[in-house]
Write a protein that holds these residues in place. Structure first.
Motif, short mmCIF file in Angstrom:
data_model
loop_
_atom_site.label_atom_id
_atom_site.label_comp_id
_atom_site.label_asym_id
_atom_site.label_seq_id
_atom_site.Cartn_x
_atom_site.Cartn_y
_atom_site.Cartn_z
N PHE A 84 0.85 -1.19 0.00
CA PHE A 84 0.00 0.00 0.00
C PHE A 84 0.89 1.25 0.00
N VAL A 85 0.33 2.36 -0.44
CA VAL A 85 1.07 3.61 -0.45
C VAL A 85 0.78 4.37 0.84
N ALA A 86 1.82 4.66 1.61
CA ALA A 86 1.68 5.34 2.88
C ALA A 86 1.29 6.81 2.67
N PRO A 87 0.67 7.41 3.67
CA PRO A 87 0.35 8.84 3.56
C PRO A 87 1.61 9.69 3.69
N MET A 109 -0.89 0.09 -10.79
CA MET A 109 -0.37 -1.09 -10.09
C MET A 109 -1.38 -1.66 -9.09
N GLU A 110 -2.64 -1.24 -9.17
CA GLU A 110 -3.70 -1.75 -8.30
C GLU A 110 -3.33 -1.60 -6.82
N ALA A 111 -2.66 -0.52 -6.49
CA ALA A 111 -2.22 -0.28 -5.12
C ALA A 111 -3.15 0.72 -4.44
N CYS A 112 -3.45 0.46 -3.19
CA CYS A 112 -4.29 1.37 -2.41
C CYS A 112 -3.45 2.54 -1.92
N LEU A 113 -3.88 3.74 -2.24
CA LEU A 113 -3.21 4.97 -1.83
C LEU A 113 -3.88 5.52 -0.58
N THR A 114 -3.09 5.85 0.44
CA THR A 114 -3.61 6.57 1.60
C THR A 114 -3.27 8.04 1.42
N VAL A 115 -4.29 8.87 1.30
CA VAL A 115 -4.12 10.30 1.01
C VAL A 115 -3.89 11.06 2.30
N SER A 116 -2.85 11.90 2.31
CA SER A 116 -2.51 12.67 3.50
C SER A 116 -3.47 13.82 3.74
N THR A 117 -3.71 14.11 5.02
CA THR A 117 -4.41 15.35 5.38
C THR A 117 -3.75 16.55 4.70
N SER A 118 -2.43 16.50 4.57
CA SER A 118 -1.67 17.62 4.01
C SER A 118 -1.42 17.45 2.51
N ALA A 119 -2.33 16.79 1.82
CA ALA A 119 -2.22 16.70 0.36
C ALA A 119 -2.36 18.09 -0.25
N GLY A 120 -1.74 18.26 -1.41
CA GLY A 120 -1.84 19.54 -2.10
C GLY A 120 -2.89 19.57 -3.17
N VAL A 132 -8.61 1.94 -7.27
CA VAL A 132 -8.77 1.24 -6.00
C VAL A 132 -9.22 2.28 -4.98
N PRO A 133 -10.37 2.09 -4.32
CA PRO A 133 -10.84 3.11 -3.37
C PRO A 133 -9.75 3.47 -2.36
N PRO A 134 -9.35 4.74 -2.28
CA PRO A 134 -8.24 5.11 -1.41
C PRO A 134 -8.66 5.18 0.05
N TRP A 135 -7.68 5.24 0.92
CA TRP A 135 -7.87 5.53 2.33
C TRP A 135 -7.48 6.98 2.58
N PHE A 136 -7.98 7.54 3.68
CA PHE A 136 -7.63 8.92 4.00
C PHE A 136 -6.97 8.98 5.37
N GLN A 137 -5.80 9.60 5.40
CA GLN A 137 -5.07 9.79 6.66
C GLN A 137 -5.51 11.08 7.33
N LEU A 138 -5.83 11.00 8.61
CA LEU A 138 -6.39 12.13 9.33
C LEU A 138 -5.58 12.42 10.59
N TYR A 139 -5.29 13.70 10.78
CA TYR A 139 -4.88 14.20 12.09
C TYR A 139 -6.12 14.81 12.74
N VAL A 140 -6.41 14.44 13.99
CA VAL A 140 -7.52 15.08 14.70
C VAL A 140 -7.08 16.50 15.03
N GLN A 141 -7.76 17.47 14.42
CA GLN A 141 -7.36 18.87 14.56
C GLN A 141 -7.90 19.48 15.85
N ALA A 142 -7.23 20.54 16.30
CA ALA A 142 -7.74 21.27 17.46
C ALA A 142 -9.15 21.79 17.20
N ASP A 143 -9.43 22.15 15.96
CA ASP A 143 -10.77 22.57 15.56
C ASP A 143 -11.59 21.30 15.31
N ARG A 144 -12.25 20.82 16.36
CA ARG A 144 -12.97 19.55 16.26
C ARG A 144 -14.13 19.63 15.28
N GLY A 145 -14.78 20.79 15.19
CA GLY A 145 -15.86 20.94 14.24
C GLY A 145 -15.38 20.79 12.81
#
Length: 361
Positions: A84-87, A109-120, A132-145
């Motif tokens: 898999f592709v790391a974020p 290459m049929e690889a699952c990509l994990t998209v970074s919160t800090s993607a451009g 391939v449906p990607p995954w999303f990498q999340l940082y829990v932000q101080a702004d919870r909303g």
């Protein structure tokens, strides 16, 4: 969009280390320090590689290899292989197309990509381009909303899992990056965080708003209540934390030291992987990242308890060297090497890989 032909890549580029050398020639100095640097004296960064090198494989002969394949099931989905592709953040630092090129190369290459919160690139655009449906990498932000709204966007865009990074409530001190005076150039930003309330600047660490709002197990329970997606914890190195995560009902764990970028002198992920596998005892799937440069490394990780691996810096090396074609070629090299290693250790399927793959485990 079709990939450019492999003929655009020099014929002597045949390994991930070759891609790193080629990328080094094409990336600006401070951006290279950002990509390559680790925390402190970079002891953990180096140990991520050295720990793999210490492990030796045990070849087996005359085994039945009919029906050999690398397929696996994770979180209710089928994947063609366990690479898999790391974020990783800010792909446009390394190629003008940024994550647009990365997702194209991964998809080939049929690889699952994990998209970074800090993607451009907007998360919706990336998922639309993925086969391939990607995954999303999340940082829990101080702004919870804002965090809650971001999770809604991720769900609506068709992502298959949420990977919550939990080992970096604050940035590690990356001295190489500091010495290079790295700053994001104009026009490159974390576009998916636009509109978020930011914390005021602060001196020091303890008592600052950043630490006062750092997520806890309670916040992660709140996050899980927001979504029906599998929630995977990334950044676990301690077996007790792994036991808690399994008991709390998280879908999976990524054993990771953040590529050696947060706290120096912690163990290599591959070194603690067996202890964490023993601690969770099959209750949840395990992935790992950190230091993978060969298909033999992938096999070693699978043998020591991982269900799949994530690869970060080498994908960016491929991106910097040759765009989407480079990303695809890096992943192809790894998958080919993995299949060769499986065949020569007599393991036709991932389910046949166990600790006996390792010599003197």
């Amino acid at each position: 969009m079709p990939l450019p032909p492999l003929s655009t890549i020099p014929p002597e580029v045949v390994s991930l280390d070759d891609y790193e050398a080629l990328a080094r020639e094409r990336v600006e100095e401070s951006a290279w320090a950002y990509l390559s640097g680790g925390a402190g004296d970079e002891l953990t960064l180096r140990e991520n590689r050295v720990a793999f090198e210490r492990l030796k494989l045990s070849p087996r002969i005359l085994r039945d290899l009919s029906g050999a394949n690398t397929r696996l099931e994770l979180f209710g989905r089928s994947y063609a292989h366990p690479i898999f592709v790391a974020p990783t953040a800010f792909h446009r630092l390394f190629h003008p197309e940024g994550e647009r090129a990365t997702v194209l190369g991964a998809s080939v290459m049929e690889a699952c990509l994990t998209v970074s919160t800090s993607a451009g690139v907007p998360l919706e655009e990336i998922s639309t381009s993925a086969t391939v449906p990607p995954w999303f990498q999340l940082y829990v932000q101080a702004d919870r909303g804002f965090t809650a709204e971001l999770v809604k966007r991720v769900e609506a865009a068709g992502y298959a899992a949420l990977v919550v990074t939990v080992d970096a409530p604050l940035h590690g001190l990356r001295n190489r990056e500091q010495r290079a005076c790295f700053r994001l150039p104009p026009g490159i930003e974390a576009v998916n965080l636009r509109g978020m309330k930011s914390l005021p600047p602060a001196e020091g660490v303890f008592g600052t708003p950043l630490l006062e709002t750092a997520p806890t197990w309670k916040d992660l329970a709140w996050l899980r209540s927001l979504t029906t997606l599998p929630v995977i914890l990334k950044g676990v190195l301690d077996p007790e934390d792994a036991r808690i995560a399994a008991a709390e009902g998280f879908a999976g764990i990524v054993v990771s030291n953040h590529g050696g970028r947060t706290l120096d002198t912690v163990p290599a992920a591959i070194e603690v992987l067996p202890q964490i596998a023993e601690a969770v005892a099959g209750q949840v799937p395990l992935l790992m990242d950190g230091g993978i440069r060969r298909g033999t490394d992938v096999l070693k990780a699978l043998a020591l308890g991982a269900d799949a691996v994530m690869v970060g810096r080498p994908v960016l090396h491929g991106l910097a060297a040759a765009g989407a074609t480079g990303v695809a070629h890096v992943l192809k090299i790894l998958r080919t090497e993995l299949e060769i290693a499986m065949a020569l250790t007599g393991r036709p399927t991932l389910s046949s890989v166990d600790r006996t793959v390792i010599a003197n485990p």
